[in-house]
Design a protein around this motif. Structure first.
Motif, PDB file in Angstrom:
ATOM      1  N   SER A  99     -32.742  -7.293 -27.862  1.00 23.21           N
ATOM      2  CA  SER A  99     -33.822  -8.200 -27.472  1.00 23.21           C
ATOM      3  C   SER A  99     -35.073  -7.410 -27.107  1.00 23.21           C
ATOM      4  CB  SER A  99     -33.389  -9.090 -26.300  1.00 23.21           C
ATOM      5  OG  SER A  99     -33.005  -8.311 -25.180  1.00 23.21           O
ATOM      6  N   LEU A 100     -34.882  -6.224 -26.530  1.00 14.60           N
ATOM      7  CA  LEU A 100     -36.016  -5.344 -26.252  1.00 14.60           C
ATOM      8  C   LEU A 100     -36.726  -4.956 -27.543  1.00 14.60           C
ATOM      9  CD1 LEU A 100     -37.752  -3.247 -24.679  1.00 14.60           C
ATOM     10  CD2 LEU A 100     -35.796  -1.685 -24.808  1.00 14.60           C
ATOM     11  N   TYR A 101     -35.958  -4.862 -28.641  1.00 18.01           N
ATOM     12  CA  TYR A 101     -36.552  -4.359 -29.878  1.00 18.01           C
ATOM     13  C   TYR A 101     -37.310  -5.402 -30.691  1.00 18.01           C
ATOM     14  CZ  TYR A 101     -36.230   0.405 -29.387  1.00 18.01           C
ATOM     15  OH  TYR A 101     -36.508   1.655 -28.933  1.00 18.01           O
ATOM     16  N   THR A 102     -37.799  -6.395 -29.971  1.00 17.68           N
ATOM     17  CA  THR A 102     -38.887  -7.209 -30.509  1.00 17.68           C
ATOM     18  C   THR A 102     -40.213  -6.458 -30.310  1.00 17.68           C
ATOM     19  OG1 THR A 102     -39.036  -8.328 -28.370  1.00 17.68           O
ATOM     20  CG2 THR A 102     -37.738  -9.407 -30.086  1.00 17.68           C
ATOM     21  N   PHE A 103     -40.190  -5.347 -29.543  1.00 20.42           N
ATOM     22  CA  PHE A 103     -41.445  -4.675 -29.192  1.00 20.42           C
ATOM     23  C   PHE A 103     -42.186  -4.038 -30.377  1.00 20.42           C
ATOM     24  CE2 PHE A 103     -39.415  -0.443 -28.751  1.00 20.42           C
ATOM     25  CZ  PHE A 103     -40.468   0.417 -29.064  1.00 20.42           C
ATOM     26  N   PRO A 104     -41.511  -3.591 -31.455  1.00 21.74           N
ATOM     27  CA  PRO A 104     -42.317  -3.111 -32.583  1.00 21.74           C
ATOM     28  C   PRO A 104     -43.190  -4.220 -33.187  1.00 21.74           C
ATOM     29  CG  PRO A 104     -40.083  -2.269 -32.743  1.00 21.74           C
ATOM     30  CD  PRO A 104     -40.082  -3.289 -31.654  1.00 21.74           C
ATOM     31  N   ALA A 105     -42.619  -5.428 -33.311  1.00 23.62           N
ATOM     32  CA  ALA A 105     -43.394  -6.553 -33.843  1.00 23.62           C
ATOM     33  C   ALA A 105     -44.514  -6.940 -32.886  1.00 23.62           C
ATOM     34  CB  ALA A 105     -42.478  -7.749 -34.104  1.00 23.62           C
ATOM     35  N   ILE A 124     -46.867  -5.780 -40.025  1.00 20.40           N
ATOM     36  CA  ILE A 124     -46.427  -7.149 -39.736  1.00 20.40           C
ATOM     37  C   ILE A 124     -45.124  -7.448 -40.479  1.00 20.40           C
ATOM     38  CG2 ILE A 124     -47.028  -9.592 -39.877  1.00 20.40           C
ATOM     39  CD1 ILE A 124     -48.736  -8.002 -37.907  1.00 20.40           C
ATOM     40  N   ILE A 125     -45.055  -6.997 -41.737  1.00 24.08           N
ATOM     41  CA  ILE A 125     -43.843  -7.227 -42.538  1.00 24.08           C
ATOM     42  C   ILE A 125     -42.645  -6.497 -41.929  1.00 24.08           C
ATOM     43  CG2 ILE A 125     -42.742  -6.786 -44.774  1.00 24.08           C
ATOM     44  CD1 ILE A 125     -45.559  -7.143 -46.024  1.00 24.08           C
ATOM     45  N   LEU A 126     -42.843  -5.204 -41.600  1.00 21.83           N
ATOM     46  CA  LEU A 126     -41.743  -4.413 -41.029  1.00 21.83           C
ATOM     47  C   LEU A 126     -41.347  -4.930 -39.648  1.00 21.83           C
ATOM     48  CD1 LEU A 126     -42.777  -0.793 -42.097  1.00 21.83           C
ATOM     49  CD2 LEU A 126     -41.018  -2.251 -43.110  1.00 21.83           C
ATOM     50  N   GLY A 127     -42.348  -5.307 -38.851  1.00 23.74           N
ATOM     51  CA  GLY A 127     -42.054  -5.877 -37.541  1.00 23.74           C
ATOM     52  C   GLY A 127     -41.266  -7.165 -37.663  1.00 23.74           C
ATOM     53  N   SER A 128     -41.599  -7.978 -38.670  1.00 14.75           N
ATOM     54  CA  SER A 128     -40.871  -9.225 -38.907  1.00 14.75           C
ATOM     55  C   SER A 128     -39.432  -8.940 -39.341  1.00 14.75           C
ATOM     56  CB  SER A 128     -41.586 -10.050 -39.985  1.00 14.75           C
ATOM     57  OG  SER A 128     -42.886 -10.400 -39.563  1.00 14.75           O
ATOM     58  N   LEU A 129     -39.254  -7.885 -40.141  1.00 11.31           N
ATOM     59  CA  LEU A 129     -37.902  -7.490 -40.546  1.00 11.31           C
ATOM     60  C   LEU A 129     -37.051  -7.087 -39.343  1.00 11.31           C
ATOM     61  CD1 LEU A 129     -38.317  -5.469 -43.869  1.00 11.31           C
ATOM     62  CD2 LEU A 129     -37.026  -7.576 -43.532  1.00 11.31           C
ATOM     63  N   GLN A 228     -45.169  12.385 -26.402  1.00 13.31           N
ATOM     64  CA  GLN A 228     -45.700  13.464 -27.232  1.00 13.31           C
ATOM     65  C   GLN A 228     -45.803  13.045 -28.693  1.00 13.31           C
ATOM     66  OE1 GLN A 228     -44.545  17.592 -26.352  1.00 13.31           O
ATOM     67  NE2 GLN A 228     -43.895  17.775 -28.472  1.00 13.31           N
ATOM     68  N   SER A 229     -44.855  12.206 -29.148  1.00 13.14           N
ATOM     69  CA  SER A 229     -44.855  11.776 -30.548  1.00 13.14           C
ATOM     70  C   SER A 229     -46.082  10.935 -30.880  1.00 13.14           C
ATOM     71  CB  SER A 229     -43.590  10.961 -30.857  1.00 13.14           C
ATOM     72  OG  SER A 229     -43.652   9.674 -30.270  1.00 13.14           O
ATOM     73  N   LEU A 230     -46.713  10.340 -29.860  1.00 13.76           N
ATOM     74  CA  LEU A 230     -47.901   9.522 -30.102  1.00 13.76           C
ATOM     75  C   LEU A 230     -49.092  10.369 -30.542  1.00 13.76           C
ATOM     76  CD1 LEU A 230     -47.692   6.989 -27.116  1.00 13.76           C
ATOM     77  CD2 LEU A 230     -46.894   6.695 -29.469  1.00 13.76           C
ATOM     78  N   THR A 236     -47.760   1.831 -33.307  1.00 12.91           N
ATOM     79  CA  THR A 236     -46.926   0.913 -34.075  1.00 12.91           C
ATOM     80  C   THR A 236     -45.905   1.665 -34.921  1.00 12.91           C
ATOM     81  OG1 THR A 236     -48.700  -0.735 -34.151  1.00 12.91           O
ATOM     82  CG2 THR A 236     -46.947  -0.939 -35.783  1.00 12.91           C
ATOM     83  N   SER A 237     -46.328   2.775 -35.557  1.00  8.56           N
ATOM     84  CA  SER A 237     -45.404   3.566 -36.375  1.00  8.56           C
ATOM     85  C   SER A 237     -44.269   4.140 -35.519  1.00  8.56           C
ATOM     86  CB  SER A 237     -46.153   4.713 -37.069  1.00  8.56           C
ATOM     87  OG  SER A 237     -47.070   4.222 -38.004  1.00  8.56           O
ATOM     88  N   ALA A 238     -44.623   4.705 -34.366  1.00 11.56           N
ATOM     89  CA  ALA A 238     -43.605   5.257 -33.470  1.00 11.56           C
ATOM     90  C   ALA A 238     -42.668   4.164 -32.980  1.00 11.56           C
ATOM     91  CB  ALA A 238     -44.274   5.950 -32.275  1.00 11.56           C
ATOM     92  N   SER A 239     -43.229   2.989 -32.707  1.00  9.23           N
ATOM     93  CA  SER A 239     -42.419   1.865 -32.234  1.00  9.23           C
ATOM     94  C   SER A 239     -41.429   1.407 -33.298  1.00  9.23           C
ATOM     95  CB  SER A 239     -43.323   0.691 -31.836  1.00  9.23           C
ATOM     96  OG  SER A 239     -44.184   1.054 -30.787  1.00  9.23           O
TER      97      SER A 239
END
Length: 294
Positions: A99-105, A124-129, A228-230, A236-239
């Motif tokens: 449920s936490l991993y709605t955060f990339p979207a 948006i497409i990947l976040g929706s996936l 650091q990865s940011l 969004t990519s890191a997320s």
């Protein structure tokens, strides 16, 4: 970014994700009030990072205008941990983490709005996936169940986490990531310090080893590596790439808590992994096509 630098950064991000994913098992295992867990976790990690920064000679000087933003980011980080741990307590590792991993979207939507950057359709497409994957991973949608409450806490946690990461993105270019994390942990410690009265000395001793792992491996190392990865990836990519976290978390839950996922959980996990692979390859291609100066 050179190929070697890209793979090094990608490995670093995945290590961060693996270390952070231990929070699910540890959060479920530690039988203490959530605010107290977060407070002790923050105190220990804060001490560790302070010693590390001193030994490395990092400067703690941050202008007031930036310090306010960084500390507010710390408040959001604390709120993210609190709501996430409540989600874990009300359900299991799979439900809490997924449920936490709605955060990339959520990040894909909030980042362009808050930073006035251009919307990218692929995000948006990947976040929706990712959301589709989460749908298959959740066993039931009964509004009266604790699972539904856990999902609500997980989504709240996702919003706080997305806001914190977006706020921190501009700061990692100017300040050491360990110093940034130290300041944010300090903010959490100050906010939650009064909650320490909720636990007894014997309870603290019983769960101290697990809290120590949570502070050192998950917090001090994992979250510092993620910040650091940011430097190398967009928020969004890191997320999106960190969507591997629930998969790692579920595997750890199988090993240490004997929590086995269903076939639907495995199917949802495969969808999430596919978004990670796509985004990783897309970022690599984008970086390799970026013109080099000189």
């Amino acid at each position: 970014m050179k190929p070697k630098s890209y793979y090094s950064s990608l490995l670093e991000l995945n290590l961060a994700i693996l270390f952070i994913s231990t929070s699910g098992v540890l959060g479920k295992y530690i039988d203490l009030p959530v605010p107290s867990i977060i407070c002790i976790r923050s105190i220990l990690a804060c001490i560790i990072l302070f010693i590390y920064c001193k030994l490395k000679g990092f400067s703690f000087k941050i202008p007031i205008k930036d310090r306010k933003t960084i500390l507010l980011g710390g408040v959001f980080l604390g709120a993210h941990w609190m709501t996430y741990f409540y989600a874990l307590k009300l359900s299991n590792v799979a439900i809490g983490m997924l449920s936490l991993y709605t955060f990339p979207a959520i990040t894909a939507i909030l980042e362009p709005l808050l930073t006035k950057s251009k919307f990218q359709g692929i995000h948006i497409i990947l976040g929706s996936l990712v959301l589709v994957g989460v749908y298959f991973l959740i066993p039931e949608f009964d509004f009266s169940s604790t699972y539904f409450k856990a999902i609500c806490f997980g989504v709240m946690s996702a919003i706080f986490y997305a806001l914190r990461n977006i706020m921190m993105k501009p700061k990692v270019k100017h300040y050491n990531q360990s110093v940034l994390m130290f300041n944010q942990l300090g903010a959490i410690t100050i906010c939650l310090f009064p909650t320490l009265w909720m636990i007894s000395g014997s309870e603290f001793i019983e769960f101290m080893p697990a809290i120590g792992l949570l502070a050192i491996l998950t917090t001090a190392i994992g979250h510092t590596l993620f910040i650091q990865s940011l430097k190398y990836f967009s928020t969004t990519s890191a997320s999106l790439m960190s969507s591997m976290q629930p998969v790692y978390g579920i595997i750890l839950a199988v090993i240490f808590l004997n929590e086995y996922p269903s076939l639907m959980t495995i199917f949802g996990g495969l969808i999430i992994i596919s978004t990670v692979v796509v985004e990783s390859l897309r970022v690599k291609k984008t970086k390799s096509m970026t013109p080099k100066n000189g």
